[in-house]
Write an enzyme that holds these catalytic residues in place. Structure first.
Site, PDB file in Angstrom:
ATOM      1  N   ASN A   9      -6.208   5.699   6.526  1.00 15.15           N
ATOM      2  CA  ASN A   9      -6.860   6.016   5.255  1.00 15.15           C
ATOM      3  C   ASN A   9      -7.191   4.693   4.576  1.00 15.15           C
ATOM      4  O   ASN A   9      -6.307   4.042   4.032  1.00 15.15           O
ATOM      5  CB  ASN A   9      -5.911   6.862   4.389  1.00 15.15           C
ATOM      6  CG  ASN A   9      -6.500   7.135   3.015  1.00 15.15           C
ATOM      7  OD1 ASN A   9      -7.677   6.859   2.770  1.00 15.15           O
ATOM      8  ND2 ASN A   9      -5.687   7.660   2.115  1.00 15.15           N
ATOM      9  N   LYS A  11      -8.914   4.260   1.963  1.00 13.48           N
ATOM     10  CA  LYS A  11      -9.047   4.374   0.498  1.00 13.48           C
ATOM     11  C   LYS A  11     -10.331   3.669   0.060  1.00 13.48           C
ATOM     12  O   LYS A  11     -11.338   3.761   0.753  1.00 13.48           O
ATOM     13  CB  LYS A  11      -7.782   3.843  -0.187  1.00 13.48           C
ATOM     14  CG  LYS A  11      -6.516   4.483   0.398  1.00 13.48           C
ATOM     15  CD  LYS A  11      -5.263   4.198  -0.378  1.00 13.48           C
ATOM     16  CE  LYS A  11      -4.086   4.890   0.301  1.00 13.48           C
ATOM     17  NZ  LYS A  11      -2.829   4.709  -0.433  1.00 13.48           N
ATOM     18  N   HIS A  95      -4.834  14.158  -1.418  1.00 10.79           N
ATOM     19  CA  HIS A  95      -4.050  12.924  -1.458  1.00 10.79           C
ATOM     20  C   HIS A  95      -3.464  12.754  -2.858  1.00 10.79           C
ATOM     21  O   HIS A  95      -4.096  13.120  -3.852  1.00 10.79           O
ATOM     22  CB  HIS A  95      -4.941  11.723  -1.097  1.00 10.79           C
ATOM     23  CG  HIS A  95      -4.139  10.478  -0.862  1.00 10.79           C
ATOM     24  ND1 HIS A  95      -3.646   9.713  -1.896  1.00 10.79           N
ATOM     25  CD2 HIS A  95      -3.718   9.886   0.282  1.00 10.79           C
ATOM     26  CE1 HIS A  95      -2.951   8.698  -1.375  1.00 10.79           C
ATOM     27  NE2 HIS A  95      -2.984   8.786  -0.064  1.00 10.79           N
ATOM     28  N   GLU A  97      -3.235  10.326  -4.722  1.00  7.58           N
ATOM     29  CA  GLU A  97      -4.096   9.567  -5.652  1.00  7.58           C
ATOM     30  C   GLU A  97      -5.149  10.478  -6.262  1.00  7.58           C
ATOM     31  O   GLU A  97      -5.532  10.315  -7.417  1.00  7.58           O
ATOM     32  CB  GLU A  97      -4.719   8.368  -4.917  1.00  7.58           C
ATOM     33  CG  GLU A  97      -3.677   7.280  -4.673  1.00  7.58           C
ATOM     34  CD  GLU A  97      -3.893   6.442  -3.433  1.00  7.58           C
ATOM     35  OE1 GLU A  97      -5.013   6.435  -2.879  1.00  7.58           O
ATOM     36  OE2 GLU A  97      -2.919   5.806  -2.990  1.00  7.58           O
ATOM     37  N   GLU A 167       3.585  12.619   2.133  1.00 11.18           N
ATOM     38  CA  GLU A 167       3.521  11.260   1.592  1.00 11.18           C
ATOM     39  C   GLU A 167       4.283  11.201   0.267  1.00 11.18           C
ATOM     40  O   GLU A 167       3.735  11.547  -0.788  1.00 11.18           O
ATOM     41  CB  GLU A 167       2.059  10.856   1.345  1.00 11.18           C
ATOM     42  CG  GLU A 167       1.205  10.838   2.595  1.00 11.18           C
ATOM     43  CD  GLU A 167       0.017   9.898   2.440  1.00 11.18           C
ATOM     44  OE1 GLU A 167      -0.186   9.077   3.339  1.00 11.18           O
ATOM     45  OE2 GLU A 167      -0.694   9.961   1.419  1.00 11.18           O
ATOM     46  N   GLY A 173       2.148   2.446  -0.845  1.00  9.24           N
ATOM     47  CA  GLY A 173       1.714   1.132  -1.302  1.00  9.24           C
ATOM     48  C   GLY A 173       2.811   0.305  -1.958  1.00  9.24           C
ATOM     49  O   GLY A 173       2.552  -0.710  -2.577  1.00  9.24           O
ATOM     50  N   SER A 212       3.807   3.430   3.279  1.00  9.47           N
ATOM     51  CA  SER A 212       4.284   2.143   3.781  1.00  9.47           C
ATOM     52  C   SER A 212       4.652   2.164   5.264  1.00  9.47           C
ATOM     53  O   SER A 212       5.607   1.522   5.691  1.00  9.47           O
ATOM     54  CB  SER A 212       5.455   1.626   2.931  1.00  9.47           C
ATOM     55  OG  SER A 212       5.037   1.389   1.602  1.00  9.47           O
TER      56      SER A 212
HETATM   57  P1  13P Z   1       0.287   2.832   2.343  1.00 12.06           P
HETATM   58  O1  13P Z   1       0.407   2.901   3.842  1.00 12.06           O
HETATM   59  O2  13P Z   1      -0.536   1.697   1.864  1.00 12.06           O
HETATM   60  O3  13P Z   1       1.626   2.957   1.670  1.00 12.06           O
HETATM   61  O4  13P Z   1      -0.544   4.145   1.910  1.00 12.06           O
HETATM   62  C1  13P Z   1      -0.132   5.395   2.357  1.00 12.06           C
HETATM   63  C2  13P Z   1      -1.189   6.375   2.033  1.00 12.06           C
HETATM   64  O5  13P Z   1      -1.370   6.739   0.881  1.00 12.06           O
HETATM   65  C3  13P Z   1      -2.016   6.877   3.137  1.00 12.06           C
HETATM   66  O6  13P Z   1      -2.780   7.971   2.732  1.00 12.06           O
END
Ligand code: 13P
Length: 255
Positions: A9, A11, A95, A97, A167, A173, A212
C-alpha cells in the site's frame, strides 16, 4: 491451504515515473515467487500506467479506495468499472486512514466491498483497533463489530473472495509492530468472527496483518497459523525491501 498474499500500500507516495521505475526494478526480483499472490496499490494517478507495466506478470494491481456507485455525480470519486478498466484486480477498502481522516464508516466499507465483488474485483477489507481501544481491553469486541458491519453486504457465497487485513492503528507507521503472538490472537478471533458469518468457508479467507511489517519481522508473523499475508506501507516503497517481504520464507525468523 491458504495462499499467502503480500500487498504494497503506497498510500500517497510515488509519481507515475516513480511507479514505473519501481516495477522495472521489482518484477525481476519476484518473478520466481509463484507460491504467493503479490499486489501493488499505487495512488490513483499511477494505476493506469502501472497496470500496463504489470501486464503479463503475476503481480496484481490494486486501488486504495473506490466508490460504491456505478457512476454519477460524485466529484473526486472513482467507480469499480473504472478500476477494472485500467487493470485493477483488487481495491483496499476501509483503511484506518480513510476511516479516521475521511470519516469512512463500516456501512460504506461494506457497500464498497459488495460493489467490488459485483464488478469482478476482490476487496481488501481493513479493520483494526486504536491504542485507546486496545488499552481498554476492547480489541476483540471492536474487531468483531468492524468485521460484522464491514462485510454485511458481501453475499454469503463470496466470503472466500474477500481478503481481510488486520491493521492495529497503533502499529501503523509507528515502527511498533504487534508481536506475532498478539497478532495471532486477533487473527484467530477474527477468523471466528468470519466463521459466524460465512461458516466453514472462513477457513479459506485470507487474513493479512498490517502495521510496521518489515523484512526482518515478516517471517515470524507469517509463521503464525492464522496470518496469511501482509499489507505493507513504508517497507513497500523500495523494491528491494518489498521483494524481501514477498520472499518472506528466505528471511530468517526467530523461531
Ligand atoms: P506501515 O507498514 O507503514 O506501518 O503501514 C501499514 C499500513 O497502513 C498498510 O496499509
Amino acid at each position: 491451504m491458504r495462499r499467502p498474499v503480500l500487498a504494497a500500500n503506497w498510500k500517497m507516495h510515488k509519481t507515475v515515473a516513480e511507479s514505473v521505475a519501481f516495477a522495472r526494478d521489482f518484477l525481476p526480483r519476484v518473478k520466481d515467487a509463484d507460491a504467493v499472490d503479490v499486489i501493488l496499490a499505487p495512488p490513483a494517478t499511477a494505476l493506469s500506467r502501472l497496470g500496463e507495466e504489470l501486464a503479463g506478470s503475476a503481480v496484481g494491481l490494486s486501488a486504495q479506495n473506490v466508490h460504491a456507485a456505478e457512476k454519477g455525480a460524485f466529484t473526486g470519486e472513482v467507480a469499480v468499472g473504472m478500476l477494472a478498466d485500467v487493470g485493477c484486480k483488487y481495491a483496499i477498502v476501509g483503511h484506518s486512514e480513510r476511516r479516521t481522516l475521511f470519516g469512512e464508516t463500516s456501512a460504506q466499507v461494506s457497500e464498497k466491498a459488495a460493489a467490488l465483488l459485483a464488478g469482478g474485483l476482490l476487496p481488501i477489507v481493513c479493520v483494526g483497533e486504536s491504542l485507546e481501544e486496545r488499552e481498554a481491553d476492547r480489541t476483540l469486541e471492536v474487531i468483531a463489530r468492524q468485521v460484522r458491519e464491514s462485510l454485511a453486504d458481501v453475499p454469503d457465497e463470496r466470503g472466500p473472495d474477500v481478503i481481510v487485513a488486520y491493521e492495529p492503528i497503533w502499529a501503523i507507521g509507528t515502527g511498533r509492530t504487534a508481536t506475532p503472538e498478539i497478532a495471532q490472537e486477533v487473527h484467530a478471533a477474527l477468523r471466528g468472527n468470519l466463521a459466524e458469518r460465512f461458516g466453514d468457508a472462513a477457513e479459506r479467507i485470507r487474513i493479512q496483518y498490517g502495521g510496521s511489517v518489515k523484512p526482518d519481522n515478516v517471517a515470524d508473523l507469517m509463521a503464525q497459523p492464522d496470518i496469511d499475508g501482509a499489507l505493507v506501507g513504508g517497507a513497500s516503497l523500495e523494491p528491494e525491501s518489498f521483494a524481501r517481504i514477498v520472499h518472506f520464507e528466505r528471511e530468517g525468523g526467530s523461531q
